[in-house]
Scaffold this active site. Structure first.
Site, PDB file in Angstrom:
ATOM      1  N   ASP A 350       0.853  -1.189   0.000  1.00  0.00           N
ATOM      2  CA  ASP A 350       0.000   0.000   0.000  1.00  0.00           C
ATOM      3  C   ASP A 350       0.890   1.241   0.000  1.00  0.00           C
ATOM      4  O   ASP A 350       1.819   1.311   0.786  1.00  0.00           O
ATOM      5  CB  ASP A 350      -0.841  -0.041   1.290  1.00  0.00           C
ATOM      6  CG  ASP A 350      -2.000   0.934   1.280  1.00  0.00           C
ATOM      7  OD1 ASP A 350      -1.769   2.110   0.959  1.00  0.00           O
ATOM      8  OD2 ASP A 350      -3.121   0.522   1.613  1.00  0.00           O
ATOM      9  N   ARG A 352      -0.638   4.536  -0.094  1.00  0.00           N
ATOM     10  CA  ARG A 352      -1.586   5.657  -0.055  1.00  0.00           C
ATOM     11  C   ARG A 352      -1.179   6.757   0.928  1.00  0.00           C
ATOM     12  O   ARG A 352      -1.674   7.857   0.863  1.00  0.00           O
ATOM     13  CB  ARG A 352      -2.992   5.152   0.281  1.00  0.00           C
ATOM     14  CG  ARG A 352      -3.674   4.517  -0.899  1.00  0.00           C
ATOM     15  CD  ARG A 352      -5.000   3.914  -0.505  1.00  0.00           C
ATOM     16  NE  ARG A 352      -4.844   2.737   0.334  1.00  0.00           N
ATOM     17  CZ  ARG A 352      -5.844   2.058   0.855  1.00  0.00           C
ATOM     18  NH1 ARG A 352      -7.089   2.464   0.672  1.00  0.00           N
ATOM     19  NH2 ARG A 352      -5.632   0.976   1.578  1.00  0.00           N
TER      20      ARG A 352
END
Ligand SMILES: [Zn+2]
Length: 441
Positions: A350, A352
């Site tokens: 991830d 983000r």
């Protein structure tokens, strides 16, 4: 700069004037380098990030119309800056065009908040971005090309799922927030990224030098100013922005007097727009909107924060590669291997960086969310780090989870996402939650 090369000159006092208006201006005689700061009375305005007023803070100028006025690295419009460059190359857009901002101001008030003057509270957007036409009226009139980085307008939206919920009686029209035909009335805001590099570095717990070097090197040396212009602290990165959808009272959202429901949703085009059933994104978004409407109807407000961070910000190509790797797993597309397959392809699960996500709440002045429509611990922890209280976490109802998405749901629950403790597999074992194979479509 050596005089041997007649096509390149530095942007010093002897630099040529900018190209003239018109299609021919797409072929200027010289490339104007911005690698050294200009000094003297015609220097670009300074930016003092976190200053208490717009005037003291100074305008963000990312326009190329007059390179001597620029005071940031990068250009406006995020990723779309590349299309603007294409349009200029193709002779379809004048490089010195300046926007006419008449009547473009917001239809609602998002007034200054104490967080705007704390340089640690907001580091990834310009809190004055929607007010530039008013706050810098004289500067714009005097010739500075100052552009809004936030635009706010009104809209009506409709989701077929919400119309169905209305027919079932789970939500009811009120003629103001939700209409008889299923339209919902919203205020929406588009926000472009404006990164204050020292603040971004602090959030990520790295040095500013490290941050600048990595951004420079790992974008294929796209922005040399990152390493040569350390006097420029603000960067307009070529990435997607944020859209807010506000239901009910905007004043309440800012004052927090009554309840606030919120979902922070990271883009998933396949599910959000096309209804792909491999994940829970669109159902979760619909559930979030439903909760937003209910809060607004109780006299509060609802907020959807839509971040352009496709595929956990790894992009759709990586995402589809991961889907195939999952579906071809000899043990089947199991919840047990869900995160592992992403890491095999992308090298990371991830990217983000939810640490930047609370900025938009600090912009609105929000200190409390009553109903938080999310099961993500990363989002929850990011909000807690900014002292924003989350009163109740609301998971998605089981009957809204598509069949193939049980893999994602169970993997997330097992990884410690907020949950009521159940899994989809009858056995309760993670290996037994399986999605369909590539032949099963
Ligand atoms: Zn999705």
């Amino acid at each position: 700069m050596s005089d041997d090369n007649p096509t390149v000159k530095s942007a010093g006092p002897t630099a040529p004037a900018g190209p003239k208006d018109g299609a021919k201006a797409a072929e200027p005689r010289h490339i104007v380098l911005s690698s050294h700061p200009r000094k003297g009375p015609r220097a670009a305005p300074e930016i003092h990030w976190g200053a208490p007023t717009a005037k003291e803070r100074g305008p963000v100028i990312g326009s190329q119309a007059n390179p001597q006025q620029r005071n940031v690295i990068g250009v406006h419009s995020g990723a779309y800056g590349v299309y603007r460059a294409l349009a200029i190359a193709a002779g379809k857009l004048s490089p010195v065009h300046r926007p006419d901002l008449t009547d473009t101001h917001p239809p609602v008030d998002i007034p200054p908040q104490p967080q705007w003057s704390n340089p640690d509270s907001i580091v990834s957007m310009d809190p004055w971005g929607h007010l530039v036409a008013a706050e810098f009226r004289e500067e714009i009139k005097s010739g500075l090309d100052i552009r809004p980085t936030i635009a706010i307008t009104r809209a009506r939206i409709q989701f077929p799922e919400l119309v169905a919920e209305m027919h079932k009686g789970r939500i009811k029209p009120d003629g103001k927030i939700l209409m008889e035909n299923g339209d919902a009335s919203v205020v929406k805001a588009a926000i472009e990224p404006v990164w204050y590099l020292p603040g971004i570095a602090k959030r990520l717990n790295v040095s500013e030098t490290q941050l600048r070097r990595s951004l420079y090197e790992h974008t294929g040396s796209m922005f040399s100013d990152l390493v040569t212009r350390t006097d420029r602290k603000e960067f307009l990165p070529p990435i997607g922005g944020i859209t807010l959808y506000i239901f009910g009272s905007v004043e309440n959202l800012v004052s927090g007097q009554n309840e606030i429901a919120c979902r922070v949703h990271d883009e998933c085009n396949g599910s959000d727009v096309f209804g792909s059933d491999i994940c829970t994104c669109r159902p979760y978004l619909v559930h979030g909107i439903e909760e937003c409407i209910l809060s607004a109807q109780r006299g509060g407000s609802g907020l959807i924060v839509y971040n352009r961070k496709e595929g956990r910000a790894l992009g759709e190509v990586v995402k589809f590669l991961v889907y195939n790797a999952r579906k071809r797993n000899p043990a089947g597309d199991t919840a047990a291997a869900y995160f592992e397959k992403t890491e095999c392809v992308a090298g990371v699960q991830d990217v983000r960086f939810q640490d930047l996500m609370p900025d938009v709440f600090n912009w609105l002045g929000i200190r409390r969310i009553d109903r938080w429509i999310s099961m993500s611990n990363m989002k929850f922890d990011a909000m807690a780090a900014h002292g924003i209280e989350i009163v109740k976490r609301v998971p998605i109802p089981d009957d809204m989870i598509p069949k193939d998405a049980s893999v994602e749901m169970d993997a997330k629950k097992a990884a410690g996402y907020y949950t009521d403790g159940t899994t989809s597999a009858a056995s309760g074992k993670l290996e037994d939650t399986k999605g369909r194979s590539l032949d099963g479509y």
